[in-house]
Design an enzyme around this catalytic site. Structure first.
Site, PDB file in Angstrom:
ATOM      1  N   LYS A 156      23.784 -12.832 -29.841  1.00  0.00           N
ATOM      2  CA  LYS A 156      23.935 -12.316 -28.244  1.00  0.00           C
ATOM      3  C   LYS A 156      24.538 -11.451 -28.161  1.00  0.00           C
ATOM      4  O   LYS A 156      25.844 -11.349 -27.393  1.00  0.00           O
ATOM      5  CB  LYS A 156      24.208 -13.580 -27.647  1.00  0.00           C
ATOM      6  CG  LYS A 156      23.754 -13.795 -26.144  1.00  0.00           C
ATOM      7  CD  LYS A 156      23.831 -14.675 -25.645  1.00  0.00           C
ATOM      8  CE  LYS A 156      23.874 -14.922 -23.626  1.00  0.00           C
ATOM      9  NZ  LYS A 156      22.430 -13.170 -23.744  1.00  0.00           N
TER      10      LYS A 156
HETATM   11  N1  PMP Z   1      16.611 -15.317 -23.994  1.00  0.00           N
HETATM   12  C1  PMP Z   1      17.753 -14.157 -23.556  1.00  0.00           C
HETATM   13  C2  PMP Z   1      17.495 -12.136 -24.537  1.00  0.00           C
HETATM   14  C3  PMP Z   1      18.152 -14.206 -23.239  1.00  0.00           C
HETATM   15  O1  PMP Z   1      19.012 -13.393 -22.841  1.00  0.00           O
HETATM   16  C4  PMP Z   1      18.800 -15.624 -22.812  1.00  0.00           C
HETATM   17  C5  PMP Z   1      19.731 -15.203 -21.782  1.00  0.00           C
HETATM   18  N2  PMP Z   1      21.134 -16.038 -22.647  1.00  0.00           N
HETATM   19  C6  PMP Z   1      17.423 -16.334 -23.100  1.00  0.00           C
HETATM   20  C7  PMP Z   1      17.062 -15.987 -23.988  1.00  0.00           C
HETATM   21  C8  PMP Z   1      17.804 -17.859 -22.362  1.00  0.00           C
HETATM   22  O2  PMP Z   1      18.585 -18.164 -23.040  1.00  0.00           O
HETATM   23  P1  PMP Z   1      19.552 -19.832 -22.960  1.00  0.00           P
HETATM   24  O3  PMP Z   1      18.662 -20.410 -22.403  1.00  0.00           O
HETATM   25  O4  PMP Z   1      20.608 -19.960 -23.783  1.00  0.00           O
HETATM   26  O5  PMP Z   1      20.567 -19.132 -21.528  1.00  0.00           O
END
Ligand code: PMP
Length: 308
Positions: A156
């Protein structure tokens, strides 16, 4: 009332606009920062703010640091302790979102691994505004999703969101709300900041974590609650583009968008063209869990109260 947000920055709690980062830092120049978006849900009856799956977010942040080969500077306990400290400093008694970002400071190149610095910024946050629609209109992006052998979607990292940006801008330019990306194998991956679920024949289907997606915490939660609470069959498998056109229901999921119904793809209505029934049932269950109303899931919540 509208007092200035306090953030944690470089070991101090300061007003947001006093935090300064060098323009020459690798975070500023190359997007060399890893982050988490975490939500906190205020439960008025309990007089508690519930942070959802904080441990999972912190572990993913540590994994991002590791995959980036950043210096090993922050411990799990340190990351948690200071996040709670800055929320308390703000005294929030409403729903919030917290951005916790670990970034490359200094004036090194893109290959630097130190000095690392961090900010933790909680802000008040409401639900995504659908503006009188029951869901969002999507298109398949002409931009391919980044992949694990180029810029891994599992990390991330700020720089990854340039791919999200390209797709998002294209979607809006063409009159859609959000893009859905295909990966380098031509299979459905995810949205710009959210994962995707499809309903076909009462089965819940989502791409695997090897389909160029972030290992989403919301996705994991939905798989669990669908199987355990709702007794819905879940299939984790690759999805073809055309399956999206004939899906009964589609929705995005993520910490920020929560559960967001998709009502069309490339101009083709999803089901009836309104938010789906199963999507609504999953959404209701999700909000019970995050707000502390389902006692079977309290282990996913970190409670903050302001009594003492
Ligand atoms: N994909 C991407 C590219 C994201 O930025 C996010 C947000 N964090 C998600 C999926 C969803 O992840 P999460 O459920 O952990 O927030």
């Amino acid at each position: 009332m509208n007092k200035e947000n306090l953030i944690w920055f470089d070991n101090k709690i300061i007003p947001q606009n006093q935090a300064k980062v060098s323009v020459l830092s690798p975070t500023s120049q190359f997007g060399a920062n890893v982050f988490e978006g975490i939500r906190g849900y205020w439960n008025d009856d309990h007089q508690k703010l519930y942070l959802f799956r904080l441990d999972d977010h912190i572990n993913r942040l540590l994994n991002s640091i590791k995959m980036m080969r950043f210096e090993d500077k922050y411990t799990f306990d340190f990351l948690i302790k200071n996040l709670i400290k800055v929320i308390r400093a703000n005294n929030y008694t409403d729903d919030i979102a917290i951005r916790q970002t670990v970034f490359l400071d200094g004036n090194g190149s893109w290959s630097a691994s130190s000095p690392l610095n961090m900010f933790i910024a909680p802000i008040l946050k409401k639900r995504f505004d659908l503006k009188n629609k029951s869901g969002v209109d999507c298109c398949i992006s002409s931009w391919e999703r980044i992949n694990d052998n180029s810029l891994s979607p599992k990390i991330k990292v700020g720089a990854n969101y340039i791919n999200s940006r390209a797709g998002q801008l294209e979607a809006i330019r063409n009159g859609y709300d959000f893009p859905i990306f295909l990966n380098n194998l031509g299979k459905v991956s995810e949205g710009p900041g959210a994962c995707l679920f499809m309903v076909r024949d009462n089965m819940l289907i989502t791409p695997p974590t090897t389909a160029s997606i972030l290992e989403s915490i919301t996705r994991k939660t939905i798989i669990e609650l669908a199987q355990k609470e709702l007794k819905i069959d879940v299939e984790v498998r690759n999805i073809d583009r055309t399956e999206l056109y004939i899906a009964d229901e589609l929705f995005f999921c993520g910490t920020a968008v929560e559960i967001l119904p998709i009502v069309s793809v490339d101009g083709i209505n999803t089901g009836s063209g309104n938010a789906g029934k199963l999507t609504q049932i999953i959404s209701d269950e999700y909000f019970k869990i995050v707000r502390g109303l389902n006692s079977d899931y309290l282990q996913y919540l970190t409670a903050i109260d302001y009594e003492k």
